[in-house]
Design an enzyme around this catalytic site. Structure first.
Site, PDB file in Angstrom:
ATOM      1  N   GLU A  32       0.814  -1.226   0.000  1.00  0.00           N
ATOM      2  CA  GLU A  32       0.000   0.000   0.000  1.00  0.00           C
ATOM      3  C   GLU A  32       0.849   1.279   0.000  1.00  0.00           C
ATOM      4  O   GLU A  32       0.373   2.329  -0.408  1.00  0.00           O
ATOM      5  CB  GLU A  32      -0.958  -0.002   1.199  1.00  0.00           C
ATOM      6  CG  GLU A  32      -2.167  -0.906   1.012  1.00  0.00           C
ATOM      7  CD  GLU A  32      -3.115  -0.414  -0.099  1.00  0.00           C
ATOM      8  OE1 GLU A  32      -3.365   0.799  -0.184  1.00  0.00           O
ATOM      9  OE2 GLU A  32      -3.570  -1.264  -0.892  1.00  0.00           O
ATOM     10  N   GLY A  33       2.086   1.198   0.502  1.00  0.00           N
ATOM     11  CA  GLY A  33       2.964   2.380   0.444  1.00  0.00           C
ATOM     12  C   GLY A  33       3.255   2.750  -0.997  1.00  0.00           C
ATOM     13  O   GLY A  33       3.090   3.909  -1.410  1.00  0.00           O
ATOM     14  N   HIS A  34       3.679   1.760  -1.796  1.00  0.00           N
ATOM     15  CA  HIS A  34       3.900   2.008  -3.223  1.00  0.00           C
ATOM     16  C   HIS A  34       2.603   2.491  -3.888  1.00  0.00           C
ATOM     17  O   HIS A  34       2.612   3.432  -4.674  1.00  0.00           O
ATOM     18  CB  HIS A  34       4.313   0.716  -3.950  1.00  0.00           C
ATOM     19  CG  HIS A  34       5.574   0.085  -3.442  1.00  0.00           C
ATOM     20  ND1 HIS A  34       5.586  -1.121  -2.771  1.00  0.00           N
ATOM     21  CD2 HIS A  34       6.871   0.466  -3.524  1.00  0.00           C
ATOM     22  CE1 HIS A  34       6.830  -1.447  -2.476  1.00  0.00           C
ATOM     23  NE2 HIS A  34       7.632  -0.508  -2.911  1.00  0.00           N
ATOM     24  N   LYS A 146       9.155   7.420   3.604  1.00  0.00           N
ATOM     25  CA  LYS A 146       9.737   6.262   4.293  1.00  0.00           C
ATOM     26  C   LYS A 146      11.253   6.223   4.084  1.00  0.00           C
ATOM     27  O   LYS A 146      12.003   5.859   4.984  1.00  0.00           O
ATOM     28  CB  LYS A 146       9.075   5.001   3.740  1.00  0.00           C
ATOM     29  CG  LYS A 146       9.818   3.704   3.914  1.00  0.00           C
ATOM     30  CD  LYS A 146       9.644   3.191   5.322  1.00  0.00           C
ATOM     31  CE  LYS A 146      10.109   1.772   5.539  1.00  0.00           C
ATOM     32  NZ  LYS A 146      11.211   1.298   4.763  1.00  0.00           N
ATOM     33  N   ASP A 147      11.705   6.594   2.879  1.00  0.00           N
ATOM     34  CA  ASP A 147      13.135   6.659   2.584  1.00  0.00           C
ATOM     35  C   ASP A 147      13.533   8.133   2.521  1.00  0.00           C
ATOM     36  O   ASP A 147      13.815   8.684   1.454  1.00  0.00           O
ATOM     37  CB  ASP A 147      13.426   5.931   1.269  1.00  0.00           C
ATOM     38  CG  ASP A 147      13.063   4.453   1.377  1.00  0.00           C
ATOM     39  OD1 ASP A 147      13.836   3.703   1.960  1.00  0.00           O
ATOM     40  OD2 ASP A 147      11.967   4.076   0.912  1.00  0.00           O
TER      41      ASP A 147
HETATM   42  P1  AMP Z   1      11.151   0.430  -2.942  1.00  0.00           P
HETATM   43  O1  AMP Z   1      10.376  -0.524  -3.773  1.00  0.00           O
HETATM   44  O2  AMP Z   1      11.400  -0.038  -1.550  1.00  0.00           O
HETATM   45  O3  AMP Z   1      12.382   0.963  -3.633  1.00  0.00           O
HETATM   46  O4  AMP Z   1      10.210   1.694  -2.766  1.00  0.00           O
HETATM   47  C1  AMP Z   1       9.705   2.381  -3.871  1.00  0.00           C
HETATM   48  C2  AMP Z   1       9.102   3.682  -3.407  1.00  0.00           C
HETATM   49  O5  AMP Z   1       8.047   3.429  -2.473  1.00  0.00           O
HETATM   50  C3  AMP Z   1      10.130   4.562  -2.685  1.00  0.00           C
HETATM   51  O6  AMP Z   1       9.936   5.912  -3.068  1.00  0.00           O
HETATM   52  C4  AMP Z   1       9.782   4.339  -1.245  1.00  0.00           C
HETATM   53  O7  AMP Z   1      10.145   5.425  -0.416  1.00  0.00           O
HETATM   54  C5  AMP Z   1       8.282   4.179  -1.303  1.00  0.00           C
HETATM   55  N1  AMP Z   1       7.792   3.483  -0.119  1.00  0.00           N
HETATM   56  C6  AMP Z   1       8.298   2.334   0.413  1.00  0.00           C
HETATM   57  N2  AMP Z   1       7.637   2.016   1.552  1.00  0.00           N
HETATM   58  C7  AMP Z   1       6.714   2.987   1.748  1.00  0.00           C
HETATM   59  C8  AMP Z   1       5.724   3.237   2.754  1.00  0.00           C
HETATM   60  N3  AMP Z   1       5.549   2.400   3.791  1.00  0.00           N
HETATM   61  N4  AMP Z   1       4.948   4.320   2.620  1.00  0.00           N
HETATM   62  C9  AMP Z   1       5.113   5.173   1.562  1.00  0.00           C
HETATM   63  N5  AMP Z   1       6.014   4.996   0.587  1.00  0.00           N
HETATM   64  C10 AMP Z   1       6.806   3.915   0.674  1.00  0.00           C
END
Ligand code: AMP
Length: 282
Positions: A32-34, A146-147
């Site tokens: 859900e974050g993505h 988150k990052d």
């Molecule tokens: P990743 O697949 O971990 O590289 O994350 C891809 C994007 O999703 C990055 O911009 C992350 O910061 C964002 N992201 C990861 N986890 C979350 C979260 N819990 N809430 C919001 N965005 C997130």
């Protein structure tokens, strides 16, 4: 949704696409974050591009590149459900063909925190993001708070290299117990999953102290460490109270700051953060 695997196919697909183009880069294993970033992109752009690429150059030699969770079929369906227009899924050999020999290294803001513990991490991130921006030429690109350090590194990259991309951020999406959603959470055992809630508890405790008037960076770091120490499975890499812009460690908090931490729970390394704002106290 159009699914493509090469930079040439991306260019062909986007040639006449209506602008603005919104880009959501991910490493897949979507949650859900993505999806909150994808939804923001969908609201704000007639054309939405998502990428799924587990980028080897942002993993250190001892890190979890090989075992990073991957589920392309599920990811593709989730992005289709969100009405994404174009999904770019490059192979490693497409992104880094034989002879590839260029690195994008952002200074300053990439050096502390994650950069100190993962020395080549942000070079890998900046390099792949530069390639994605050059290939897709988005008007808006979406990244999660988150990052938080990654967002600052990418903002610096865009300014320093005159990229015409507006970086937009989305708030961290959390589980009901406060744990920030992460593709790595699925690797936690039940006991570890329970223990992982200590990260956000530690951040909230420091936030509450700050809200009550505490301005010593050290006392907030001590409070986070104390909370983490209450969970036997938690092994912190770092806890930080840093300036909100430079990410330099603070003795005394006088403006916007970032509380952040990285903690190992079993074999899984988790990061989390909370921005704190000054509210007219000092
Ligand atoms: P990743 O697949 O971990 O590289 O994350 C891809 C994007 O999703 C990055 O911009 C992350 O910061 C964002 N992201 C990861 N986890 C979350 C979260 N819990 N809430 C919001 N965005 C997130």
């Amino acid at each position: 949704m159009n699914v493509v695997r090469t930079a040439a196919a991306v260019r062909a697909a986007l040639g006449t696409a209506p602008r603005p183009i919104g880009l959501v880069p991910t490493m897949g294993s979507l949650h859900e974050g993505h999806l909150s970033l994808v939804r923001a992109a969908r609201r704000e752009n007639p054309t939405v591009v998502a990428t799924v690429f587990v980028n080897p150059t942002q993993f250190g030699p001892e890190e979890d590149y090989a075992s990073y969770p991957r589920d392309l079929q599920r990811d593709t369906q989730l992005l289709r459900d969100e009405q994404v227009d174009l999904l770019y899924i490059p192979e490693v050999a497409e992104m880094y063909p034989p002879g590839f020999d260029t690195v994008v290294a952002v200074g300053g803001v990439s050096e502390g925190l994650e950069g100190a513990w993962r020395p080549s991490h942000f070079r890998g991130v900046a390099t792949v993001v530069t390639k994605l921006f050059n290939t897709i030429q988005p008007d808006h690109a979406y990244f999660g708070q988150k990052d938080a350090q990654q967002v600052r590194v990418i903002r610096k990259l865009v300014v320093d290299l005159n990229m015409a991309v507006d970086i937009r951020t989305g708030e961290t999406v959390r589980e009901p117990d406060g744990l920030a959603l992460s593709s790595r959470n699925g690797r936690l055992s039940d006991v570890e999953r329970h223990a992982a809630a200590v990260l956000s508890r530690a951040l909230r405790r420091a936030e509450a102290l700050h809200a009550a008037g505490e301005r010593s960076g050290q006392r907030l770091r001590d409070a986070m460490r104390e909370e983490l120490a209450s969970e036997p499975l938690a092994r912190p890499d770092y806890v930080s109270v840093a300036d909100g812009d430079s990410l330099r460690e603070l003795d005394s908090i006088e403006g916007p700051a970032l509380l952040s931490l990285a903690v190992r729970i079993g074999d899984t390394r988790l990061i989390d953060n909370l921005p704190i704002e000054e509210r007219g106290r000092g």
